[in-house]
Design a protein around this motif. Structure first.
Motif, PDB file in Angstrom:
ATOM      1  N   SER A  97      42.051 -15.597   9.357  1.00 22.79           N
ATOM      2  CA  SER A  97      42.535 -15.929   7.811  1.00 22.79           C
ATOM      3  C   SER A  97      41.852 -15.715   6.846  1.00 22.79           C
ATOM      4  O   SER A  97      40.915 -15.757   7.879  1.00 22.79           O
ATOM      5  N   LYS A  98      41.884 -15.203   6.311  1.00 24.44           N
ATOM      6  CA  LYS A  98      40.363 -14.609   5.306  1.00 24.44           C
ATOM      7  C   LYS A  98      39.648 -16.015   4.864  1.00 24.44           C
ATOM      8  O   LYS A  98      40.605 -16.640   5.004  1.00 24.44           O
ATOM      9  N   ALA A  99      38.222 -15.490   4.626  1.00 28.18           N
ATOM     10  CA  ALA A  99      37.478 -16.948   4.541  1.00 28.18           C
ATOM     11  C   ALA A  99      38.060 -17.768   3.231  1.00 28.18           C
ATOM     12  O   ALA A  99      38.118 -18.530   2.946  1.00 28.18           O
ATOM     13  N   ARG A 102      39.867 -21.247   3.311  1.00 24.32           N
ATOM     14  CA  ARG A 102      39.379 -22.567   3.740  1.00 24.32           C
ATOM     15  C   ARG A 102      39.358 -23.048   2.499  1.00 24.32           C
ATOM     16  O   ARG A 102      39.053 -24.712   2.679  1.00 24.32           O
ATOM     17  N   GLY A 108      43.704 -25.469   2.527  1.00 27.31           N
ATOM     18  CA  GLY A 108      42.700 -24.695   3.476  1.00 27.31           C
ATOM     19  C   GLY A 108      42.197 -25.752   4.604  1.00 27.31           C
ATOM     20  O   GLY A 108      41.551 -25.744   5.819  1.00 27.31           O
ATOM     21  N   GLU A 112      42.358 -25.456   8.840  1.00 30.88           N
ATOM     22  CA  GLU A 112      40.963 -25.462   9.373  1.00 30.88           C
ATOM     23  C   GLU A 112      41.243 -26.484  10.875  1.00 30.88           C
ATOM     24  O   GLU A 112      41.187 -25.876  11.588  1.00 30.88           O
ATOM     25  N   THR A 116      42.652 -22.423  12.508  1.00 34.00           N
ATOM     26  CA  THR A 116      42.525 -21.034  12.154  1.00 34.00           C
ATOM     27  C   THR A 116      41.181 -20.496  12.562  1.00 34.00           C
ATOM     28  O   THR A 116      40.219 -21.050  11.897  1.00 34.00           O
ATOM     29  N   PHE A 118      38.443 -18.100  10.772  1.00 34.60           N
ATOM     30  CA  PHE A 118      38.857 -17.230   9.470  1.00 34.60           C
ATOM     31  C   PHE A 118      37.272 -16.118   9.253  1.00 34.60           C
ATOM     32  O   PHE A 118      36.383 -16.126   9.959  1.00 34.60           O
TER      33      PHE A 118
END
Length: 262
Positions: A97-99, A102, A108, A112, A116, A118
């Motif tokens: 997933s895109k940062a 988070r 988010g 985590e 996931t 990131f």
């Protein structure tokens, strides 16, 4: 009636999120006390939670195709944040997933704790990301990625980034293409897409104010990654998903690496 619908749906969602927070808190406390849960257990807990989360979303879900019986690299088109629970309920797996995810409140932290991976867009960490994906697959842990790198409105499909599929080639793992399609009254759903500068809360309120939409999840024929260039593998997966979504193949194109060699 609309306000009552939203209130009831939000209440159910909050109950499910509270359950998720409780589960994640137990996992976090276990980590601190030295009883760290394995990634496999986290994936199973996440899958169980995703099923409950999907039950709180206003969708009727239809799954077409067979769930793979061996670990693969799942690749899917990307329309909305709801893709994650809808696909995560099918099988215990991790996500790339895109940062920014988070930093999302509640979601988010849950992501985590579920394992996931990131990625920062334009962060220049391609090699480290490739190693992370390869390690997941080497340990027979299914992983799902969105190789378009962003969400779309569901009426188009962007180019798949081959670098994200390199780990499958490294480990000789098959690729599982997945096409997710949002419909409303038989046409493309214009409410479900989560694109541009939209924010999560506003999107959720719009979604909950409407009658149930339909979601079709197409589990397509797996693609063998052996002896394939990553660009060619990405293009093949992209073509399969495009065919499932729109019923026609894209115009033929030569993957970049092959084009340079010609």
């Amino acid at each position: 009636m609309g306000a009552v619908r939203v209130l009831l749906r939000l209440s159910r969602l909050l109950l499910v999120l509270s359950l998720g927070l409780l589960m994640a808190t137990v996992v976090a406390l276990g980590d601190r006390s030295g009883l760290k849960a394995s990634l496999g257990l986290r994936q199973r807990l996440s899958c169980w939670f995703m099923k409950r989360l999907v039950g709180a979303l206003p969708f009727q879900v239809r799954v077409i195709g067979e769930r793979p019986k061996r670990p693969m690299l799942w690749v899917s088109n990307h329309v909305s944040w709801t893709d994650i629970p809808l696909l995560g309920m099918l099988l215990p797996l991790s996500f790339l997933s895109k940062a920014e995810v988070r930093q999302w409140p509640v979601a988010g932290w849950l992501a985590e704790k579920a394992g996931t991976l990131f990625i920062r867009r334009g962060g220049g960490d391609s090699q480290r990301l490739r190693q992370q994906i390869s390690e997941q697959l080497r340990q027979a842990r299914p992983l799902l990625i969105f190789p378009e790198g962003t969400t779309t409105d569901g009426c188009q499909l962007r180019t798949f980034h081959g670098r994200l599929l390199a780990g499958a080639i490294d480990q000789g793992v098959a690729v599982q293409p997945v096409a997710i399609q949002y419909l409303r009254d038989g046409k493309a759903d214009l409410i479900a897409p989560f694109i541009g500068d939209d924010d999560l809360v506003s999107h959720l309120m719009r979604l909950f104010a409407q009658p149930r939409g339909q979601v079709c999840i197409h589990l397509l024929t797996p693609i063998d990654s052996a002896q394939k260039e990553r660009a060619a593998l990405a293009f093949q997966a992209q073509q399969a998903i495009h065919m499932a979504l729109f019923g026609v193949e894209q115009m033929p194109a030569v993957p970049r690496r092959q084009a340079r060699a010609a």
